[in-house]
Design an enzyme around this catalytic site. Structure first.
Site, PDB file in Angstrom:
ATOM      1  CB  THR A  84      -0.906   0.034   1.231  1.00 37.25           C
ATOM      2  OG1 THR A  84      -0.082   0.114   2.421  1.00 37.25           O
ATOM      3  CG2 THR A  84      -1.763  -1.218   1.310  1.00 37.25           C
ATOM      4  CG  ASP A 106      15.618   1.568   0.190  1.00 38.10           C
ATOM      5  OD1 ASP A 106      16.342   1.793   1.183  1.00 38.10           O
ATOM      6  OD2 ASP A 106      14.407   1.316   0.268  1.00 38.10           O
TER       7      ASP A 106
END
Length: 209
Positions: free
Chosen positions: A108, A200
Protein backbone atom coordinates in the site's frame (compact mmCIF):
# COMPACT_ATOMS: atom_id res chain seq x y z
CA UNK A 1 8.26 32.50 3.08
CA UNK A 2 9.17 29.75 0.63
CA UNK A 3 7.77 26.33 1.53
CA UNK A 4 10.79 24.56 -0.03
CA UNK A 5 14.46 25.55 0.11
CA UNK A 6 16.81 23.81 -2.32
CA UNK A 7 20.33 23.90 -0.89
CA UNK A 8 22.46 24.67 -3.94
CA UNK A 9 25.82 24.87 -2.14
CA UNK A 10 28.52 23.38 -4.43
CA UNK A 11 29.72 20.92 -1.79
CA UNK A 12 26.18 19.61 -1.26
CA UNK A 13 25.60 19.21 -4.99
CA UNK A 14 28.99 17.52 -5.53
CA UNK A 15 28.46 15.02 -2.72
CA UNK A 16 24.93 14.28 -3.92
CA UNK A 17 26.25 13.43 -7.38
CA UNK A 18 28.77 11.03 -5.83
CA UNK A 19 25.95 9.35 -3.91
CA UNK A 20 23.79 8.90 -7.01
CA UNK A 21 26.50 6.72 -8.60
CA UNK A 22 25.28 3.12 -8.33
CA UNK A 23 28.90 1.92 -7.98
CA UNK A 24 29.42 3.92 -4.77
CA UNK A 25 30.36 1.56 -1.92
CA UNK A 26 28.25 1.18 1.21
CA UNK A 27 31.01 2.81 3.23
CA UNK A 28 31.31 5.68 0.79
CA UNK A 29 27.55 6.22 0.63
CA UNK A 30 27.26 6.26 4.41
CA UNK A 31 30.13 8.71 4.78
CA UNK A 32 28.72 11.07 2.16
CA UNK A 33 25.25 10.97 3.74
CA UNK A 34 26.81 11.89 7.07
CA UNK A 35 28.71 14.80 5.49
CA UNK A 36 25.64 16.12 3.67
CA UNK A 37 23.68 15.86 6.91
CA UNK A 38 26.08 18.32 8.52
CA UNK A 39 25.87 20.72 5.58
CA UNK A 40 22.07 20.61 5.52
CA UNK A 41 21.97 21.20 9.30
CA UNK A 42 23.94 24.40 8.70
CA UNK A 43 21.25 25.60 6.31
CA UNK A 44 18.17 24.59 8.32
CA UNK A 45 19.52 26.36 11.43
CA UNK A 46 20.54 29.53 9.58
CA UNK A 47 17.79 31.66 11.16
CA UNK A 48 17.84 30.42 14.75
CA UNK A 49 17.16 33.28 17.19
CA UNK A 50 20.09 34.81 19.07
CA UNK A 51 20.40 36.63 22.37
CA UNK A 52 23.30 38.56 23.88
CA UNK A 53 25.08 37.28 26.98
CA UNK A 54 27.95 38.72 28.95
CA UNK A 55 31.20 36.96 28.03
CA UNK A 56 34.70 37.51 29.38
CA UNK A 57 37.45 37.19 26.78
CA UNK A 58 41.17 37.11 27.71
CA UNK A 59 41.18 40.89 27.13
CA UNK A 60 37.85 42.29 28.25
CA UNK A 61 34.17 41.69 28.93
CA UNK A 62 31.65 41.96 26.09
CA UNK A 63 28.09 41.18 25.14
CA UNK A 64 28.25 38.29 22.64
CA UNK A 65 25.53 36.40 20.71
CA UNK A 66 24.41 32.90 21.64
CA UNK A 67 21.48 30.77 20.47
CA UNK A 68 18.34 31.68 22.39
CA UNK A 69 15.71 29.37 23.82
CA UNK A 70 15.70 25.64 24.47
CA UNK A 71 17.96 23.28 22.56
CA UNK A 72 16.49 21.97 19.33
CA UNK A 73 15.48 18.38 18.60
CA UNK A 74 16.65 16.28 15.67
CA UNK A 75 14.04 13.65 14.79
CA UNK A 76 15.34 11.04 12.32
CA UNK A 77 12.80 8.71 10.72
CA UNK A 78 14.21 5.20 11.16
CA UNK A 79 16.12 3.73 9.65
CA UNK A 80 17.57 5.85 6.87
CA UNK A 81 17.22 9.16 8.73
CA UNK A 82 19.87 8.00 11.19
CA UNK A 83 22.43 8.26 8.38
CA UNK A 84 22.18 12.07 8.51
CA UNK A 85 22.00 12.35 12.29
CA UNK A 86 25.68 12.13 13.27
CA UNK A 87 26.63 14.86 10.82
CA UNK A 88 23.94 17.12 12.26
CA UNK A 89 24.97 16.33 15.84
CA UNK A 90 28.59 17.16 15.01
CA UNK A 91 27.38 20.67 14.18
CA UNK A 92 24.86 20.94 17.05
CA UNK A 93 26.18 18.49 19.69
CA UNK A 94 23.83 19.74 22.42
CA UNK A 95 20.67 18.95 20.44
CA UNK A 96 18.17 16.44 21.79
CA UNK A 97 17.16 13.46 19.64
CA UNK A 98 13.74 11.94 18.99
CA UNK A 99 13.44 8.61 17.16
CA UNK A 100 10.49 7.80 14.92
CA UNK A 101 10.31 4.23 13.65
CA UNK A 102 8.27 3.86 10.46
CA UNK A 103 8.37 1.39 7.59
CA UNK A 104 6.63 1.55 4.24
CA UNK A 105 4.13 -1.21 3.57
CA UNK A 106 5.31 -2.67 0.23
CA UNK A 107 1.75 -3.21 -1.02
CA UNK A 108 0.00 0.00 0.00
CA UNK A 109 3.08 2.27 0.43
CA UNK A 110 1.48 3.58 3.64
CA UNK A 111 3.62 4.27 6.70
CA UNK A 112 3.42 1.85 9.63
CA UNK A 113 4.74 3.01 13.01
CA UNK A 114 6.74 0.63 15.19
CA UNK A 115 8.64 2.99 17.53
CA UNK A 116 8.38 6.54 18.88
CA UNK A 117 10.52 8.18 21.58
CA UNK A 118 10.85 11.95 22.03
CA UNK A 119 11.88 14.41 24.77
CA UNK A 120 9.00 15.05 27.18
CA UNK A 121 9.08 18.79 26.44
CA UNK A 122 9.23 18.44 22.65
CA UNK A 123 6.32 20.90 22.42
CA UNK A 124 8.64 23.68 23.63
CA UNK A 125 11.43 23.04 21.12
CA UNK A 126 12.19 23.43 17.42
CA UNK A 127 12.02 19.96 15.88
CA UNK A 128 13.94 19.07 12.71
CA UNK A 129 12.57 15.90 11.11
CA UNK A 130 15.18 14.02 9.08
CA UNK A 131 14.69 11.53 6.24
CA UNK A 132 16.95 11.25 3.16
CA UNK A 133 14.07 10.70 0.71
CA UNK A 134 10.80 12.62 0.40
CA UNK A 135 9.06 10.30 -2.07
CA UNK A 136 5.37 9.61 -1.40
CA UNK A 137 5.72 11.65 1.84
CA UNK A 138 3.65 9.04 3.68
CA UNK A 139 6.37 8.56 6.30
CA UNK A 140 7.04 12.28 6.64
CA UNK A 141 3.35 13.10 7.12
CA UNK A 142 2.93 10.27 9.65
CA UNK A 143 6.02 11.38 11.60
CA UNK A 144 4.88 14.99 11.74
CA UNK A 145 1.35 13.91 12.71
CA UNK A 146 2.85 12.00 15.63
CA UNK A 147 5.03 14.92 16.74
CA UNK A 148 2.06 17.29 16.58
CA UNK A 149 0.07 14.83 18.69
CA UNK A 150 2.79 15.33 21.31
CA UNK A 151 2.39 19.10 21.07
CA UNK A 152 5.23 20.02 18.71
CA UNK A 153 4.39 23.11 16.67
CA UNK A 154 7.73 24.45 15.40
CA UNK A 155 8.71 21.72 12.91
CA UNK A 156 11.05 21.67 9.90
CA UNK A 157 11.74 18.83 7.47
CA UNK A 158 15.15 18.06 5.96
CA UNK A 159 15.82 15.54 3.19
CA UNK A 160 18.45 14.74 0.62
CA UNK A 161 16.11 14.24 -2.33
CA UNK A 162 12.48 15.17 -2.92
CA UNK A 163 9.92 14.28 -5.57
CA UNK A 164 7.30 16.84 -6.64
CA UNK A 165 4.58 14.42 -5.51
CA UNK A 166 6.09 14.21 -2.03
CA UNK A 167 6.43 17.97 -1.71
CA UNK A 168 2.82 18.47 -2.74
CA UNK A 169 1.58 15.85 -0.26
CA UNK A 170 3.62 17.17 2.67
CA UNK A 171 2.81 20.82 2.08
CA UNK A 172 -0.89 19.98 1.71
CA UNK A 173 -0.97 17.95 4.93
CA UNK A 174 1.28 20.31 6.91
CA UNK A 175 1.47 23.75 5.26
CA UNK A 176 3.26 25.14 8.34
CA UNK A 177 6.27 22.81 7.91
CA UNK A 178 9.07 24.14 5.71
CA UNK A 179 11.21 21.73 3.68
CA UNK A 180 14.96 21.80 3.02
CA UNK A 181 16.36 19.49 0.32
CA UNK A 182 19.48 19.14 -1.81
CA UNK A 183 17.49 18.47 -5.01
CA UNK A 184 14.00 18.05 -6.43
CA UNK A 185 13.96 15.17 -8.93
CA UNK A 186 11.45 14.63 -11.71
CA UNK A 187 8.90 12.07 -10.49
CA UNK A 188 8.05 8.84 -8.68
CA UNK A 189 7.97 5.50 -10.46
CA UNK A 190 5.25 2.85 -10.01
CA UNK A 191 7.01 1.50 -6.91
CA UNK A 192 7.18 4.89 -5.19
CA UNK A 193 10.88 5.45 -5.83
CA UNK A 194 12.29 8.85 -6.75
CA UNK A 195 13.55 9.11 -10.36
CA UNK A 196 16.39 9.57 -11.26
CA UNK A 197 17.06 9.34 -7.54
CA UNK A 198 19.70 7.15 -5.95
CA UNK A 199 17.80 3.97 -5.08
CA UNK A 200 16.76 3.02 -1.56
CA UNK A 201 18.84 5.15 0.81
CA UNK A 202 18.47 2.72 3.73
CA UNK A 203 19.54 -0.28 1.68
CA UNK A 204 22.51 1.57 0.21
CA UNK A 205 23.56 2.87 3.61
CA UNK A 206 23.41 -0.50 5.35
CA UNK A 207 24.20 -2.86 2.48
CA UNK A 208 20.81 -4.59 2.59
CA UNK A 209 18.15 -5.39 -0.02
Amino acid sequence: MEAVTVVAHPLVQHKLTLMRDKKRSTKGFRQLLNEIGMLLAYEVTRDLPLELVETETPLTTMMAPTIAGKKLVFAPILRAGVGMLDGMLSLVPSARVAHIGLYRDPETLTAVEYYFKAPSDVAERLVVVIDPMLATANSAVAAIDRLKDRGARDIRFVCLLAAPEGIQRLTSAHPDVRIWTAAIDTHLNDHGYIVPGLGDAGDRMYGTR
